[in-house]
Design a protein around this motif. Structure first.
Motif, PDB file in Angstrom:
ATOM      1  N   THR A 267       3.589   7.007 -10.043  1.00 28.41           N
ATOM      2  CA  THR A 267       3.703   6.169 -11.052  1.00 28.41           C
ATOM      3  C   THR A 267       3.128   5.247 -10.921  1.00 28.41           C
ATOM      4  O   THR A 267       2.462   4.988 -12.282  1.00 28.41           O
ATOM      5  N   LEU A 268       3.074   4.025 -10.417  1.00 30.48           N
ATOM      6  CA  LEU A 268       2.529   3.406 -10.778  1.00 30.48           C
ATOM      7  C   LEU A 268       1.587   2.928 -10.035  1.00 30.48           C
ATOM      8  O   LEU A 268       0.700   2.206 -10.751  1.00 30.48           O
ATOM      9  N   LEU A 269       1.013   3.319  -9.168  1.00 27.71           N
ATOM     10  CA  LEU A 269      -0.460   3.626  -8.545  1.00 27.71           C
ATOM     11  C   LEU A 269      -1.511   3.845  -9.966  1.00 27.71           C
ATOM     12  O   LEU A 269      -2.727   4.260  -9.831  1.00 27.71           O
ATOM     13  N   PHE A 270      -1.167   5.228  -9.934  1.00 26.50           N
ATOM     14  CA  PHE A 270      -2.387   6.091 -10.501  1.00 26.50           C
ATOM     15  C   PHE A 270      -1.781   6.690 -11.847  1.00 26.50           C
ATOM     16  O   PHE A 270      -2.705   7.228 -12.175  1.00 26.50           O
ATOM     17  N   MET A 285       7.073   1.443 -28.680  1.00 25.94           N
ATOM     18  CA  MET A 285       7.932   0.913 -28.772  1.00 25.94           C
ATOM     19  C   MET A 285       9.068   1.266 -28.108  1.00 25.94           C
ATOM     20  O   MET A 285      10.498   0.895 -28.182  1.00 25.94           O
ATOM     21  N   VAL A 286       8.694   1.884 -27.699  1.00 29.58           N
ATOM     22  CA  VAL A 286       9.543   2.984 -26.380  1.00 29.58           C
ATOM     23  C   VAL A 286       9.660   2.464 -25.015  1.00 29.58           C
ATOM     24  O   VAL A 286       8.549   1.667 -24.734  1.00 29.58           O
ATOM     25  N   PRO A 287      10.984   1.560 -24.800  1.00 28.41           N
ATOM     26  CA  PRO A 287      10.345   1.259 -23.363  1.00 28.41           C
ATOM     27  C   PRO A 287       9.980   1.516 -22.430  1.00 28.41           C
ATOM     28  O   PRO A 287      10.274   2.501 -22.283  1.00 28.41           O
ATOM     29  N   GLY A 288       9.523   0.187 -21.911  1.00 27.74           N
ATOM     30  CA  GLY A 288       8.699   0.502 -20.122  1.00 27.74           C
ATOM     31  C   GLY A 288       9.589   1.612 -19.736  1.00 27.74           C
ATOM     32  O   GLY A 288       8.854   1.973 -18.702  1.00 27.74           O
ATOM     33  N   ILE A 289      10.723   0.955 -19.401  1.00 26.43           N
ATOM     34  CA  ILE A 289      11.670   1.478 -17.926  1.00 26.43           C
ATOM     35  C   ILE A 289      11.593   2.785 -18.503  1.00 26.43           C
ATOM     36  O   ILE A 289      12.016   3.882 -17.195  1.00 26.43           O
ATOM     37  N   ILE A 290      11.702   4.068 -19.965  1.00 27.89           N
ATOM     38  CA  ILE A 290      11.561   5.066 -20.018  1.00 27.89           C
ATOM     39  C   ILE A 290      11.011   5.756 -19.824  1.00 27.89           C
ATOM     40  O   ILE A 290      10.582   6.739 -19.122  1.00 27.89           O
ATOM     41  N   TRP A 291       8.965   4.938 -19.997  1.00 22.81           N
ATOM     42  CA  TRP A 291       7.981   6.046 -19.475  1.00 22.81           C
ATOM     43  C   TRP A 291       7.856   5.866 -17.573  1.00 22.81           C
ATOM     44  O   TRP A 291       7.774   6.579 -17.655  1.00 22.81           O
ATOM     45  N   PHE A 292       8.806   4.824 -17.595  1.00 18.68           N
ATOM     46  CA  PHE A 292       8.505   4.626 -15.970  1.00 18.68           C
ATOM     47  C   PHE A 292       9.838   6.318 -14.903  1.00 18.68           C
ATOM     48  O   PHE A 292       8.900   7.116 -14.105  1.00 18.68           O
ATOM     49  N   LEU A 293      10.649   6.009 -15.718  1.00 19.89           N
ATOM     50  CA  LEU A 293      11.969   6.756 -15.628  1.00 19.89           C
ATOM     51  C   LEU A 293      10.971   8.423 -15.698  1.00 19.89           C
ATOM     52  O   LEU A 293      11.370   9.529 -14.426  1.00 19.89           O
ATOM     53  N   LEU A 294      10.665   8.772 -17.108  1.00 21.91           N
ATOM     54  CA  LEU A 294      10.244  10.244 -16.743  1.00 21.91           C
ATOM     55  C   LEU A 294       9.027  10.194 -16.189  1.00 21.91           C
ATOM     56  O   LEU A 294       9.430  11.284 -15.938  1.00 21.91           O
ATOM     57  N   LYS A 295       8.071   9.378 -15.862  1.00 23.39           N
ATOM     58  CA  LYS A 295       7.241   9.799 -15.410  1.00 23.39           C
ATOM     59  C   LYS A 295       7.420  10.469 -13.596  1.00 23.39           C
ATOM     60  O   LYS A 295       7.228  10.679 -13.146  1.00 23.39           O
ATOM     61  N   THR A 296       8.268   9.110 -13.284  1.00 20.35           N
ATOM     62  CA  THR A 296       9.104   9.624 -12.189  1.00 20.35           C
ATOM     63  C   THR A 296       9.598  10.488 -11.672  1.00 20.35           C
ATOM     64  O   THR A 296       9.652  11.238 -10.339  1.00 20.35           O
ATOM     65  N   PHE A 297      10.256  11.079 -12.531  1.00 22.36           N
ATOM     66  CA  PHE A 297      11.586  12.571 -12.182  1.00 22.36           C
ATOM     67  C   PHE A 297      10.406  13.048 -13.016  1.00 22.36           C
ATOM     68  O   PHE A 297      10.583  14.543 -12.255  1.00 22.36           O
TER      69      PHE A 297
END
Length: 348
Positions: A267-270, A285-297
């Protein structure tokens, strides 16, 4: 958080220490809870693909199944083989679990949401992840049994082989981003694709490197179809054969923590980290941690999907892929990437 504790009258040193300890505890609890949940998700995805129910009894929809399993292994007796080296036998799972958690110290969940935002975060990840093999090798040797020992030898060869390719893939990312800092790499991806897409993966030179990194992530974590270290057809249960109770659970938790780590690195590198997929103001407007968790899962779902559908490689095929395909390919792309960036004046 440091400034908050300074406002309470603490000196900077004590405020920083307390803030860091709180950050470590929060991240550790978050990772451990995520591990429990992804084990449940893993079993449900496998059940759905294999057309069976999966966990569905303990708690609503079976959500508490992972916690019930954890309680079960916690209450079991720890059995140490009489011929084993007891000290190393007990230390091995602790090393595996500790190293798996230590790597999360530099993973940014959002802008500024990281325990230690160091400039060499990517090098730290490489160093810590390479230490994970020690726990596996020590467990295989200390068990004083041939099957765990064979598994440990496979694991060491497998992890070293694919870490070489991963290293060259990361060089390509660093050349584009100009930094080893993970937050800096994420920020460099904003609007990268046609000024619109927040991801490195859209670049023709970096998409093949993501494919190599993703497959190498499966091999690095001994995940199917590269789970040759736990091949039950010839190695019983691999390096975990002689382990029981919490010592087995530590290996299990460390393995899933490493899988989540590799998903987060994809998620972070690509794929833009905590940034939304498209550089469009309303999406921020969506918190960044939500995008991070969605991509990771999303990547964890892909790991589970592959486990359920792709047959296991032979060991010679595994090593050939690492040394004869991925290593030359990643070296070639390092040269191509550096040449492209010099020709386009990127370094100027």
């Amino acid at each position: 958080m440091t400034a908050f504790f300074q406002s309470l009258g603490l000196s900077y040193e004590w405020a920083w220490t307390v803030a860091t300890l709180i950050g470590i505890i929060v991240i550790s609890l978050l990772v451990m809870f995520s591990v429990a949940m992804v084990i449940y998700v893993d079993r449900k995805v496998l059940g759905a693909i294999m057309m069976r129910r999966g966990p569905n009894v303990v708690g609503p929809f079976g959500l508490l199944q992972s916690f019930a399993d954890g309680l079960k292994v916690f209450l079991q007796e720890t059995i140490i083989p009489s011929a084993a080296n007891k000290g190393i036998f007990l230390i091995a799972p602790i090393i595996t679990f500790t190293v798996a958690l230590a790597a999360w110290a530099v993973i940014p969940f959002d802008a500024g949401v990281v325990v230690s935002d160091i400039n060499v975060g990517l090098l730290y990840i490489l160093a810590i992840s390479s230490m994970g093999v020690y726990g596996v090798v020590m467990s295989g040797w200390a068990s004083n049994s041939k099957y765990p020992f064979f598994s440990a030898m496979r694991a060491s060869a497998q992890m070293i082989s694919y870490e070489v390719s991963i290293g060259f893939v990361l060089v390509c990312v660093v050349l584009f981003a100009g930094t080893f800092n993970l937050s800096g790499i994420v920020n460099a991806q904003q609007g990268f694709g046609l000024g619109l897409i927040n991801a490195y993966v859209v670049h023709p030179l970096l998409f093949p490197m993501w494919v190599v990194f993703f497959i190498s992530s499966l091999a690095e974590t001994a995940r199917a179809p590269f789970d040759l270290t736990e091949a039950e057809s010839e190695l019983v249960a691999g390096y975990q054969t002689e382990y029981s109770s919490m010592s087995f659970a530590l290996f299990w938790l460390g393995e899933y923590a490493n899988i989540l780590l590799m998903c987060s690195l994809n998620t972070l590198l690509f794929w833009g980290g905590w940034l939304p997929p498209i550089d469009w103001a309303p999406l921020y407007m969506v918190p960044g941690i939500i995008w991070f968790l969605l991509k990771t899962f999303m990547f964890f779902f892909m790991f589970s999907w592959i486990w359920a559908t792709v047959p296991r490689y032979r060991y010679d095929q595994l090593m050939r892929l690492g040394w004869k395909v991925f290593l030359p390919m990643s070296l070639l792309f390092v040269a191509a990437t550096s040449g492209y960036l010099m020709a386009t004046g990127h370094f100027a």
